[in-house]
Design an enzyme around this catalytic site. Structure first.
Site, short mmCIF file in Angstrom:
data_model
loop_
_atom_site.label_atom_id
_atom_site.label_comp_id
_atom_site.label_asym_id
_atom_site.label_seq_id
_atom_site.Cartn_x
_atom_site.Cartn_y
_atom_site.Cartn_z
N HIS A 1 36.33 21.12 18.79
CA HIS A 1 35.82 21.87 18.08
C HIS A 1 34.34 21.63 17.45
O HIS A 1 34.22 22.35 16.39
CB HIS A 1 36.70 21.64 16.50
CG HIS A 1 38.15 22.02 16.64
ND1 HIS A 1 39.11 21.61 15.89
CD2 HIS A 1 38.62 22.93 17.83
CE1 HIS A 1 40.48 22.07 16.36
NE2 HIS A 1 40.28 22.86 17.52
N CYS B 1 16.30 30.49 13.42
CA CYS B 1 16.02 30.29 14.79
C CYS B 1 14.45 30.21 15.27
O CYS B 1 13.69 31.28 14.67
CB CYS B 1 16.55 31.44 15.70
SG CYS B 1 16.60 31.33 17.21
N ASN C 1 50.36 8.04 12.42
CA ASN C 1 50.17 8.61 11.39
C ASN C 1 50.87 8.13 10.19
O ASN C 1 52.05 7.61 10.13
CB ASN C 1 50.69 9.99 11.63
CG ASN C 1 50.12 11.20 10.55
OD1 ASN C 1 50.12 11.12 9.32
ND2 ASN C 1 49.49 12.18 11.13
#
Ligand code: BV8
Ligand code: ZN
Length: 247
Positions: free
Chosen positions: A122, A149, A215
């Site tokens: 991701h 930029c 978990n």
């Protein structure tokens, strides 16, 4: 935190007998480093749901707001240190026990802990890309305002994957290659709700591999994993490591 000994001993046995063990991690592995997860209270920033801010639409509508959120997370992450869960996975890689690490986290803590074969599917919260030209760059400290930029002066955005955006095709094919090799997959600190990452462990299972879930609570995967160890990754991984050392 009751860790059924026979359960953790059989998990240690599965790990030490793995030919090609990989790990898939989520926000839960960084929780003990004080990086907020995406669930419940944690997932809220100024009452904005993370899922609403991490979208191209949100950025088009209000780039300043989205950048405020990323700057807030960058400041937080800059103060954080990897925890024993990150360090254990890094040491297992060095010892050849762990072949690859696939993470949904953009916090960079796996790499800061010393892991090298890491797939940040991701993206990375310190990486930048231009919204209109091919420019790519990175930040060494939290952003100030909306970075622009240096090539075309348009807005830069965090080089992360937002909801509704596809993952990097090249990285994804390497990830599928790792999944196809794996005979053991650790699934650590993920709610397994976000696609396509939530499908990664299923691919290992479908190929006859073993799934080991770590978990603090059950997830949609818990009904199909071979082992579910309920507890904090920062406690369980070092415990597993000490058992492996005794073997
Ligand atoms: C895509 C980067 C093609 C940005 C992130 C309907 C059905 C199926 C799919 C979809 C659908 N509608 C839309 C989709 C697609 C969508 C999706 O899956 N949505 C979900 C919500 C249904 N996926 C996408 O958009 C992906 N792109 O599919 O492209 C496409 C395009 C358009 C339409 C269709 C398809 C892109 C997804 C990537 C988004 N970017 N992050 C940023 O971070 O700023 S996702 C982000 O949220 C994280 O990276 C992570 O992936 C996810 C959060 O999940 P977790 O990491 O698991 O964290 P979470 O907080 O949820 O859970 C923490 C867990 O840890 C819990 O289980 C907790 O119990 C546990 N825990 C807590 N403490 C500990 C612990 N465990 C151990 N120890 C502890 N101490
Ligand atoms: Zn540009």
């Amino acid at each position: 935190m009751l860790m059924k000994m026979e359960n953790i001993l059989s998990v240690a046995y599965a790990i030490s007998n793995a030919d090609y063990m990989i790990a898939v991690t989520g926000a839960g592995i960084s929780k003990e480093s004080n990086v907020p997860t995406f669930r419940g209270e944690d997932g809220l920033w100024r009452n904005y749901d993370a899922m609403d801010l991490a979208t191209p639409d949100a950025f088009r509508r209000n780039p300043a707001l989205v950048w405020e959120w990323y700057t807030w997370r960058q400041r937080l992450i800059a103060e954080c240190e990897p925890n024993p869960a990150h360090f254990t996975l890094a040491s297992w890689e060095k010892r050849g026990l762990l072949k690859a690490l696939i993470t949904q986290n953009v916090d960079g803590l796996h790499i800061r802990a010393g892991s090298t074969n890491v797939y940040e599917v991701h993206g990375d919260i310190w990486a930048l890309k231009c919204t209109s030209c091919k420019y790519k760059g990175s930040l060494s400290s939290p952003a100030i305002g909306i970075p622009t930029c240096p090539l075309c002066s348009n807005n830069l955005r965090p080089d992360v994957v937002w909801f509704g955006e596809s993952l990097d095709r090249a990285a994804l094919s390497k990830v599928y290659n790792e999944l196809e090799h794996a005979d053991v997959c650790l699934v650590i600190g993920t709610s397994a709700l976000v696609q396509p990452a939530a499908t990664f462990p299923l691919i290992v299972k479908q190929r006859g591999g073993q799934l080991i879930e770590i978990n603090v609570e059950p997830t949609p995967l818990s009904s199909i994993v071979d082992f579910h160890i309920s507890g904090k990754a920062g406690k369980i991984l070092p415990t597993l490591d000490s058992i492996l050392d005794q073997q």
